[in-house]
Scaffold this motif. Sequence first.
Motif, PDB file in Angstrom:
ATOM      1  N   SER A  45       0.808  -1.217   0.000  1.00  0.00           N
ATOM      2  CA  SER A  45       0.000   0.000   0.000  1.00  0.00           C
ATOM      3  C   SER A  45       0.843   1.269   0.000  1.00  0.00           C
ATOM      4  N   ALA A  46       2.141   1.133   0.353  1.00  0.00           N
ATOM      5  CA  ALA A  46       2.971   2.324   0.557  1.00  0.00           C
ATOM      6  C   ALA A  46       4.034   2.552  -0.509  1.00  0.00           C
ATOM      7  N   GLU A  51       9.797  -0.420  -6.105  1.00  0.00           N
ATOM      8  CA  GLU A  51      10.286  -0.011  -4.782  1.00  0.00           C
ATOM      9  C   GLU A  51      10.054  -1.129  -3.767  1.00  0.00           C
ATOM     10  N   MET A  52       8.880  -1.732  -3.847  1.00  0.00           N
ATOM     11  CA  MET A  52       8.530  -2.821  -2.939  1.00  0.00           C
ATOM     12  C   MET A  52       9.489  -4.008  -3.111  1.00  0.00           C
ATOM     13  N   LEU A  53       9.789  -4.361  -4.370  1.00  0.00           N
ATOM     14  CA  LEU A  53      10.715  -5.468  -4.617  1.00  0.00           C
ATOM     15  C   LEU A  53      12.093  -5.174  -4.035  1.00  0.00           C
ATOM     16  N   GLU A 192      -0.649   4.952   0.411  1.00  0.00           N
ATOM     17  CA  GLU A 192      -0.163   5.415   1.703  1.00  0.00           C
ATOM     18  C   GLU A 192       1.333   5.701   1.588  1.00  0.00           C
ATOM     19  N   SER A 193       1.934   6.175   2.669  1.00  0.00           N
ATOM     20  CA  SER A 193       3.376   6.459   2.655  1.00  0.00           C
ATOM     21  C   SER A 193       4.039   5.840   3.877  1.00  0.00           C
ATOM     22  N   MET A 194       5.329   5.547   3.724  1.00  0.00           N
ATOM     23  CA  MET A 194       6.093   4.925   4.814  1.00  0.00           C
ATOM     24  C   MET A 194       7.571   5.148   4.543  1.00  0.00           C
ATOM     25  N   PRO A 195       8.376   5.537   5.538  1.00  0.00           N
ATOM     26  CA  PRO A 195       9.810   5.704   5.321  1.00  0.00           C
ATOM     27  C   PRO A 195      10.461   4.383   4.918  1.00  0.00           C
ATOM     28  N   VAL A 196      11.438   4.450   4.016  1.00  0.00           N
ATOM     29  CA  VAL A 196      12.110   3.244   3.542  1.00  0.00           C
ATOM     30  C   VAL A 196      12.798   2.513   4.691  1.00  0.00           C
ATOM     31  N   ALA A 197      13.467   3.274   5.587  1.00  0.00           N
ATOM     32  CA  ALA A 197      14.161   2.643   6.717  1.00  0.00           C
ATOM     33  C   ALA A 197      13.190   1.876   7.598  1.00  0.00           C
ATOM     34  N   ALA A 198      12.017   2.464   7.854  1.00  0.00           N
ATOM     35  CA  ALA A 198      11.010   1.780   8.670  1.00  0.00           C
ATOM     36  C   ALA A 198      10.502   0.535   7.966  1.00  0.00           C
ATOM     37  N   ALA A 199      10.387   0.594   6.642  1.00  0.00           N
ATOM     38  CA  ALA A 199       9.911  -0.553   5.871  1.00  0.00           C
ATOM     39  C   ALA A 199      10.909  -1.706   5.925  1.00  0.00           C
ATOM     40  N   SER A 385      18.021   4.917  16.714  1.00  0.00           N
ATOM     41  CA  SER A 385      18.467   5.168  15.342  1.00  0.00           C
ATOM     42  C   SER A 385      17.304   5.522  14.413  1.00  0.00           C
ATOM     43  N   PRO A 386      17.467   6.572  13.604  1.00  0.00           N
ATOM     44  CA  PRO A 386      16.456   6.889  12.589  1.00  0.00           C
ATOM     45  C   PRO A 386      16.637   6.038  11.342  1.00  0.00           C
ATOM     46  N   TRP A 387      17.737   5.281  11.301  1.00  0.00           N
ATOM     47  CA  TRP A 387      18.057   4.447  10.156  1.00  0.00           C
ATOM     48  C   TRP A 387      17.516   3.045  10.384  1.00  0.00           C
TER      49      TRP A 387
END
Length: 418
Positions: A45-46, A51-53, A192-199, A385-387
């Motif tokens: 969804s984000a 990008e998902m792959l 939706e949106s989500m930070p890459v690091a969080a993903a 860490s934000p990473w």
Amino acid sequence: MSQTSDFPLSAVPNDQRKGLWSMMSVLLGFTFFTSTMWAGGTLGSAFTFYEMLGIIFVGNLLLGAYSAGLAYVASKTGLNTVLLGRYSFGTYGSKLSDFILGFTQIGWYAWGTATIALILVKLLDLPESWAVPLMVVFGFSFCITASIGYKALELLSKYSVPAMLFFIGLSFYKGLVDVGGLSQLVAIEPTESMPVAAAITMVFGTFVSGGTQATNWSRFASSGKIAVFTTLAAFFIGNGLMVFVGAFGASIYQQADIVDVLVSQGFMLAAVLMLFTNIWTTQDNTIYNFAAAGCNLLRTDKRRLVTWVGAGLGTVMAIAGMYNMLIPFLILLGTFIPPIGAIIMTEYFVRYRGSMPSLDQVELPKYNKIGIVAYVIGSACAYMSPWVAPLVGIVVSSLTYSYLLFVASAKSERLEAA
């Protein structure tokens, strides 16, 4: 000691080691799990398709490499994570890691127990009052194979894994037909949106607790190569497939769970069979992990008793509402679990240089203070860490432990010289 005890407090002897296909079936059965699909649904969804792959590839490559490193250590020593923890944290200090690892597995068990009960109520249009009794039934049924031991886990997985792969292939084919082909799937825009690091943290966190404790089976591997290959396949490919399936379903049907997707596609029988095989093959492995941690924590070889007690605790947590805590739970796991495995691997490769003495031949301290300090520092850095939190925890705890080992060794040499 009987073979069904599975050696909870000692190394697996050479005559009990297993081959490639035995290890592969058990580990793949473990990583084929509904919760991983839910995490994938969030990605679907984000992010765009490519990008998902990329996120799935990076997150599961990190998870697979981490798990495979631990698997190698386990196969060479015959010990699981909680027993290896005695070297890294001390005979008493390891009880902290026992508690952390055992708690995470009970959390997973509770979530899986609640999931199958609630989905069955929904699928079969049963009264909601049936949910709690079903949680009790499944909470104790799922641990039967785990209480028997490795042989029962292997037997169940050998039949369940091929069946699940067939259901996934069926669903994927029907999904591509429904969406209008691969080009239409790729063209779907995120909502939706989500930070890459969080993903990446979430993908890593989906099964990092499982990867840390997959040593309960990789220690049965007949060689280091088999342990590494099967673990990497299970956690990089198997877990990655589950994340992708969840993202695929969310993109097309707005449903992350393949059971819901199969129902939407008109495959009710396949949905029910997928539900049982998917959850059972992970639930029995999960409660088996809890029993391993519990036996080391309590210093008891009564693995079967600990298994049934754990099933009771997990059932209570399921009834109490664990079903609604999945995403925060995943992020928590991705933060505080990886430093444990990182320190164990550092202990094996840096301190002992790949030649760790057996438990009955080495005198270990009650508390390995530098191991505990390294864990605290690594976990704190991961938390702040934000990473990518899991990667930060692994790197910081390993470097900290290596540095503290060097300082302790230099101090010891100076004292001897004096």
